[in-house]
Design a protein around this motif. Sequence first.
Motif, PDB file in Angstrom:
ATOM      1  N   ILE A 128       0.851  -1.160  -0.008  1.00 22.96           N
ATOM      2  CA  ILE A 128       0.077   0.026  -0.067  1.00 22.96           C
ATOM      3  C   ILE A 128       0.957   1.236  -0.128  1.00 22.96           C
ATOM      4  O   ILE A 128       0.679   2.359  -0.680  1.00 22.96           O
ATOM      5  N   LEU A 129       1.752   1.319   0.880  1.00 24.66           N
ATOM      6  CA  LEU A 129       2.915   2.522   0.681  1.00 24.66           C
ATOM      7  C   LEU A 129       3.503   2.608  -0.498  1.00 24.66           C
ATOM      8  O   LEU A 129       3.701   3.675  -0.864  1.00 24.66           O
ATOM      9  N   GLU A 130       4.144   1.314  -1.099  1.00 21.30           N
ATOM     10  CA  GLU A 130       4.775   1.377  -2.230  1.00 21.30           C
ATOM     11  C   GLU A 130       3.970   1.953  -3.612  1.00 21.30           C
ATOM     12  O   GLU A 130       4.557   2.525  -4.291  1.00 21.30           O
ATOM     13  N   GLN A 131       2.799   1.439  -3.441  1.00 20.52           N
ATOM     14  CA  GLN A 131       1.818   2.146  -4.475  1.00 20.52           C
ATOM     15  C   GLN A 131       1.738   3.587  -4.481  1.00 20.52           C
ATOM     16  O   GLN A 131       1.229   4.242  -5.384  1.00 20.52           O
ATOM     17  N   GLN A 132       1.885   3.986  -3.301  1.00 24.92           N
ATOM     18  CA  GLN A 132       1.626   5.489  -3.121  1.00 24.92           C
ATOM     19  C   GLN A 132       3.101   6.179  -3.030  1.00 24.92           C
ATOM     20  O   GLN A 132       3.202   7.525  -2.968  1.00 24.92           O
TER      21      GLN A 132
END
Length: 966
Positions: free
Chosen positions: A205-209
């Motif tokens: 989730i953090l990586e996609q942001q």
Amino acid sequence: MASKFGLAGGIPERRVRPIWDAVDSRQYKAALKLCTALLAKHPTSPYALALKALILERMGKPDEALSMSLNAKELLYSDNIFHFDDLTLSTLQIVFQRLDRLDLATSCYEYACTKYPSNLELMMGLFNCYVREYSYVKQQQTALKMYKTVGEERFLLWAVCSIQLQVHFTSGGVKLLALAEALLKKHINSHSLHEPEALSLYVSILEQQEKYDAALEVLSGDLGSLLGREEDKLRLQGRLLAQASSYPAASEIYQKVLESCPDDWESFLHYIGCLLEHDVNLPKPSTSEHTCPSCSVDSALSNKTSLSKELVESRLTSALSFVQSLQENNSSDCVRGPHLANIEIERQRCLNGNPDNIKLMEALVKYLHRFGHLSCSASDVEIYLHMLSNNEMSELLDEITRSFDASSISVNTLGSTITLFKVQELLGTLFTKSTSELQGIAKRMVDTFYKNLPLSNDLDPQESMYGEELLSMASSILVQLYWRTRDLGYLLEAVLILEFGLTVRKHVWQYKITLVHLYSYLGALPLAHKWYTTLEVKNILLESVLHHILPQMLNSPFLQHAADLVKDYLKFMDDHLKESADLTCLAYRHRTYSKVIEFVQFKDRLHRSMQYLSVKSDSVMLHLKQKADSLDEVESILESVSHGTKLVQLSNEDSIKDLTFNEDLDARPWWTPTSSVNFLSEPFDESSTPASYSAKMCKHKSNEKDGSRSIGYSFDDALSVVLGISSGKKAVKDFAPDIVSWMSFAVFINAWNLCSNVSVIPGTDQSSQNSWWIVDNLVKTCIDQQLTDTNQMLTSPGSNIPLLAWMVTEPISWHLLVIQSCMRSMAPQGRKKKKGGPSERPNTPHLQAIRSSVQCMADTLQRVQKCLSDQMKPEDQALDVLVSHLQGTSAEGPGQITRVLDESAAAANSKIGGRIAHSLEPWSCACVMRRIVGAESETIAELRKICTSKLKLLASASASLSLVLH
């Protein structure tokens, strides 16, 4: 289901278990009898009704099953039911899902959850319903409701997964990532996380942001310990650092990975990429279709870095020192990575300022000396071979030749011999050799295979033999010799080599696929179909392998074989798309959240399959072709598909843009890179280089994936082409690739003209003979062109017999349907003539045009019949013709390998013994030739049978027309 027994709807388990036992053993009649008796005692039990519905559905009675399920649903909704049990609902859900009525199953669970809003079991059932409907927003809402009800981590993660699915499959969903992050942060602050999959989900989730620093902080904290293997944690950290452009730190991380996993080639490519500060183009998790990370990195590493030449040299020297230390610490021959890394480092030197680097050659030689006996060694170094000069190529081949004693018989020597042949093939040196040299190499490959057969004697028949690749390479060389010389004997020997290999071991799929294409080209479709069926292609392989056989069968006289292939494929696809959500439900239940995303992406990719769309269309066409002699049955088929409107909707431009291409074209022989391209049908170009043909193959494969194809003309221009061909002003050969489509277009234009109030064709009307004449002349011209060009199928591979079959089964069949339809519309309707009124007069000009067309079609088909009859020869005579191509006595030309195969089989008992010798006892080249003759005769006979059927229909139409006109 048997595990859920208890008091379902008040029914004791002992009364229900025998029914489920009968269902599980597929004794549906017995199950139905028991269930009927149960219903007699419990007539108002929703569970008993649901159980009977399930049995009826399994028995192939969908309408009765639906009716019974709806009765159970009504009882559930009634006020007499005081408790909803999940067993009744889940049984109904199974039935509704198999009947493709997921909406009814969902409504049952929604009603139950409304009555019992805190029942966790019912909410989980409702969540699964939304999973099966791919209703991501409702999944999220239901999961959050369960999380608020019981506070369990898994339900929060279900909600986060549902958010990720919205991000991937809906526009504007990216904004929801912040919500997912906030939900997880809040839960972590109060409860932390307890599962490795939960941590991976949070990081993604953090990586996609693009919050790489935050993700790295999470991994460095207490939560990082959830990842059990330190190497997995390091790989994840390295990827995040690289994406954050923190290349020095990322390279240090990857160095640690390689210290513990020296054979991790993907991590080495990332390591080099970070040292050279390449944009390694790493795919972000859960946001794209399947990609190969190592391929992405390798592609990036093929570009020149932006760093200075001095800095590149310094970093590559450091990398080389590190790699050499890995080699010293890992001396096992099982670890190839550090030695291959040495070659990659020298390649980077060549790409970044030192193009004449001789150390690349040295590294290649060193690698092949050490690992050349392994079957993978040639493919390991393939990308590096193309950087060598001609002199270096020759030197490399000499070095490989000197590295082993070819006269000894051992597994390692055989492996090195195969590597030498493979490297020659990859370098393209075989392409430049003379015909006699190539023939000698092919013979040497076959001799080497036979000489080393004793090495495989103790292997299990299911295991791969030592040296299997030799026969594939020898067959490939012989196909090339046929292309050069057009000597049929070489092509027949290419077939014989593979048949010989399959006699030794019948499980070599590479041989079978090549034979499918060789037999298709030879016109021996029954043999091609036979070898394809022995592959036993099932499940998802149908999507990637079917292209090897289906295109040939669709345009052949073997309509039933084609229909069976289509039926099996569509059954798998329809069943998988219907049931694939069950895997997603399972992934949620077992808390493997990465698989949730993967399964949904995979289903979506299959749903958008170009092949799936085309085969659905082909299925309708096949039904029409099979029933083309009966207008009533054709009308019934058209009604079942809404007269084609659904297929047209599926084929609109917006849908086609999103189609996926899933066929594995790399498994095809080099000479037919796609189903629509066959180099053997083209002249051999002596001036071409291996590189040019490699580029040509890549171009064809790329074009195959571009999307659907059409004739490519506007309506007016297409009409002009049809008029030009029918009048002789345009040559048929100029439109050869799509000639069948042009013929069908002409037939449909005539049909449209007959039905339209306004003339479609300039200068014609409904009573005009011109529109009929256009079709008649076009069909006659196109068929006659093929008959003129038709050579003996037995001795002319790639003959136009399949094209004739396509013309007869499609445009001519469609035209006969138009004739049948016109005759039926003009026949008397059984109404009484008005008293004293004139009798109805037939439309004589129209009937005469039809009769003329009937006669033209009959004459045309009779000429086809005569051509086919001329093709037929007595079996022994045909066999002699075929074998004559293999009886060369000179040192050059085909026949040498045939003799080697027969002599080898005859000597097998004394030289090899054991299982392999026993398998070779029935071998005979003549037997294979006899099968080819039989298969080609069967193809011709099948087409003659279709022509005979059409001629009978035309004779009947002609008789009816004569009665009306006279």
